[in-house]
Design an enzyme around this catalytic site. Structure first.
Site, PDB file in Angstrom:
ATOM      1  N   GLY A 266       1.347   1.843 -13.136  1.00  0.00           N
ATOM      2  CA  GLY A 266       0.279   0.861 -13.269  1.00  0.00           C
ATOM      3  C   GLY A 266       0.529  -0.379 -12.435  1.00  0.00           C
ATOM      4  O   GLY A 266       0.171  -1.486 -12.840  1.00  0.00           O
TER       5      GLY A 266
ATOM      6  N   GLN B 185       0.151  -3.400 -10.267  1.00  0.00           N
ATOM      7  CA  GLN B 185      -1.060  -4.210 -10.162  1.00  0.00           C
ATOM      8  C   GLN B 185      -1.560  -4.307  -8.724  1.00  0.00           C
ATOM      9  O   GLN B 185      -1.438  -5.335  -8.084  1.00  0.00           O
ATOM     10  CB  GLN B 185      -0.836  -5.616 -10.735  1.00  0.00           C
ATOM     11  CG  GLN B 185      -0.594  -5.638 -12.226  1.00  0.00           C
ATOM     12  CD  GLN B 185       0.867  -5.424 -12.571  1.00  0.00           C
ATOM     13  OE1 GLN B 185       1.670  -5.056 -11.742  1.00  0.00           O
ATOM     14  NE2 GLN B 185       1.198  -5.629 -13.830  1.00  0.00           N
TER      15      GLN B 185
ATOM     16  N   ASP C 189       0.023  -7.870   1.570  1.00  0.00           N
ATOM     17  CA  ASP C 189       0.376  -6.442   1.497  1.00  0.00           C
ATOM     18  C   ASP C 189       1.894  -6.236   1.482  1.00  0.00           C
ATOM     19  O   ASP C 189       2.431  -5.390   2.195  1.00  0.00           O
ATOM     20  CB  ASP C 189      -0.248  -5.682   2.680  1.00  0.00           C
ATOM     21  CG  ASP C 189      -0.156  -4.169   2.509  1.00  0.00           C
ATOM     22  OD1 ASP C 189      -0.158  -3.690   1.360  1.00  0.00           O
ATOM     23  OD2 ASP C 189      -0.040  -3.465   3.541  1.00  0.00           O
TER      24      ASP C 189
ATOM     25  N   SER D 154       4.841   2.220   8.032  1.00  0.00           N
ATOM     26  CA  SER D 154       4.480   1.063   7.209  1.00  0.00           C
ATOM     27  C   SER D 154       5.662   0.584   6.375  1.00  0.00           C
ATOM     28  O   SER D 154       6.330   1.373   5.702  1.00  0.00           O
ATOM     29  CB  SER D 154       3.315   1.417   6.281  1.00  0.00           C
ATOM     30  OG  SER D 154       2.136   1.606   7.006  1.00  0.00           O
TER      31      SER D 154
ATOM     32  N   GLY E 200       3.714   6.282   8.056  1.00  0.00           N
ATOM     33  CA  GLY E 200       5.123   6.455   7.717  1.00  0.00           C
ATOM     34  C   GLY E 200       5.971   5.308   8.233  1.00  0.00           C
ATOM     35  O   GLY E 200       7.086   5.082   7.764  1.00  0.00           O
TER      36      GLY E 200
ATOM     37  N   HIS F  63       0.817  -1.218   0.000  1.00  0.00           N
ATOM     38  CA  HIS F  63       0.000   0.000   0.000  1.00  0.00           C
ATOM     39  C   HIS F  63       0.854   1.273   0.000  1.00  0.00           C
ATOM     40  O   HIS F  63       0.354   2.350  -0.314  1.00  0.00           O
ATOM     41  CB  HIS F  63      -0.975   0.006   1.186  1.00  0.00           C
ATOM     42  CG  HIS F  63      -0.355   0.230   2.524  1.00  0.00           C
ATOM     43  ND1 HIS F  63      -0.120  -0.792   3.420  1.00  0.00           N
ATOM     44  CD2 HIS F  63       0.079   1.362   3.131  1.00  0.00           C
ATOM     45  CE1 HIS F  63       0.414  -0.299   4.525  1.00  0.00           C
ATOM     46  NE2 HIS F  63       0.548   1.016   4.376  1.00  0.00           N
TER      47      HIS F  63
END
Length: 276
Positions: A262, A264, A144, A213, A211, A112
């Site tokens: 882009g 995914q 993630d 993460s 921050g 993320h």
């Protein structure tokens, strides 16, 4: 003499016999003893001690890691942790996070952190030089996680711990850059191991903030046991980390580099964090 008045085969007779045989003598409990056997025992003991010292000389090579102080963990970890800044196509910052080296030119972070970014850079804690993030070499939407390629870097990869050994009450440390405050180091414990379907996440009390993460969560030996991923703003010390086993698995499946544009992240598969 014995209690019945008879003499034992000791005293002067034993001394004379020992002298005739040429054996050394030792007086003990009124008897002359042959110390040749005792000398043999002493020799064997010396050999055993010599062997023990030789083993002690090589033992540190194979002994398990000892716990470090919080300062030692911080000092050994900071050279491997980076601040990540992601940008749009115009070069404007859109996200900030943390990451750490898993190879000399590859860093791990949360997926993320890079979502929707066209480009970005990473910089080591306390240093000014920026390394361009040229693409991804591994993506795990479910957990993630993402692996980012930063050519030219010569980072020091952190060591992983088998996260299956982690339990409630274990001491942990979190390293990251909350709100851009580089090299923030916090301490806590594992307060829960949450099972989410077939997956699991660690609940930790070590404070993390936006921050943080993507930063490493470490055990008392300075080994990575997880990746800081989320916090509940409405709770107190309700912070979560993705177990390191998923990072190790992603590294094993690393592929050729793909560009950032882009990325995914629109996969229909949901992140395990969505189930919290």
């Amino acid at each position: 003499p014995r209690a019945d008045g008879r003499r034992t085969e000791g005293g002067e007779f034993a001394v004379k016999r020992a002298r005739r045989s040429g054996a050394p003598l030792c007086a003990f409990d009124g008897h002359a003893r042959d110390v040749g056997r005792r000398s043999l025992v002493v020799t064997e003991l010396r050999n055993s001690l010599r062997t023990a010292f030789l083993l002690a000389a090589v033992l540190p090579i194979c002994t398990p890691a000892w716990s470090q102080t919080a300062r030692q963990v911080a000092q050994s970890t900071f050279p491997s942790v980076v601040l990540i800044v992601m940008q749009d196509a115009q070069g404007q910052p859109i996200a900030q996070g943390s990451g750490f080296f898993v190879k000399a030119d590859v860093i791990a972070t949360n997926l993320h952190v890079i979502e929707g970014a066209a480009k970005g850079y990473a910089k080591l804690i306390g240093e000014k030089k920026q390394y361009e993030i040229t693409g991804t070499v591994g993506i795990d939407v479910r957990h993630d996680l993402v692996l980012l390629n930063i050519p030219g870097a010569q980072g020091k990869p952190l060591v992983f711990n088998n996260s299956s050994d982690i339990g409630v009450g274990d001491e942990v440390y979190a390293v990251g850059n909350p709100l851009g405050l580089e090299g923030t180091f916090s301490e806590g414990i594992v307060s829960g191991v949450r099972k989410l379907d077939e997956d699991s996440v660690f609940q930790i009390t070590a404070p993390i903030s936006p921050g943080s993460s993507g930063g490493p969560v470490l055990d008392a030996h300075g080994r990575v046991i997880g990746v800081a991923a989320a916090t509940f703003s409405g709770g107190q010390n309700l912070n979560f980390a993705i177990p390191s086993a998923y990072v190790v698995s992603l590294i094993a499946r690393a592929q050729r580099r793909m560009g950032l544009s882009g990325t995914q992240t629109s996969s229909p598969e949901k992140s395990v964090l969505d189930n919290l």
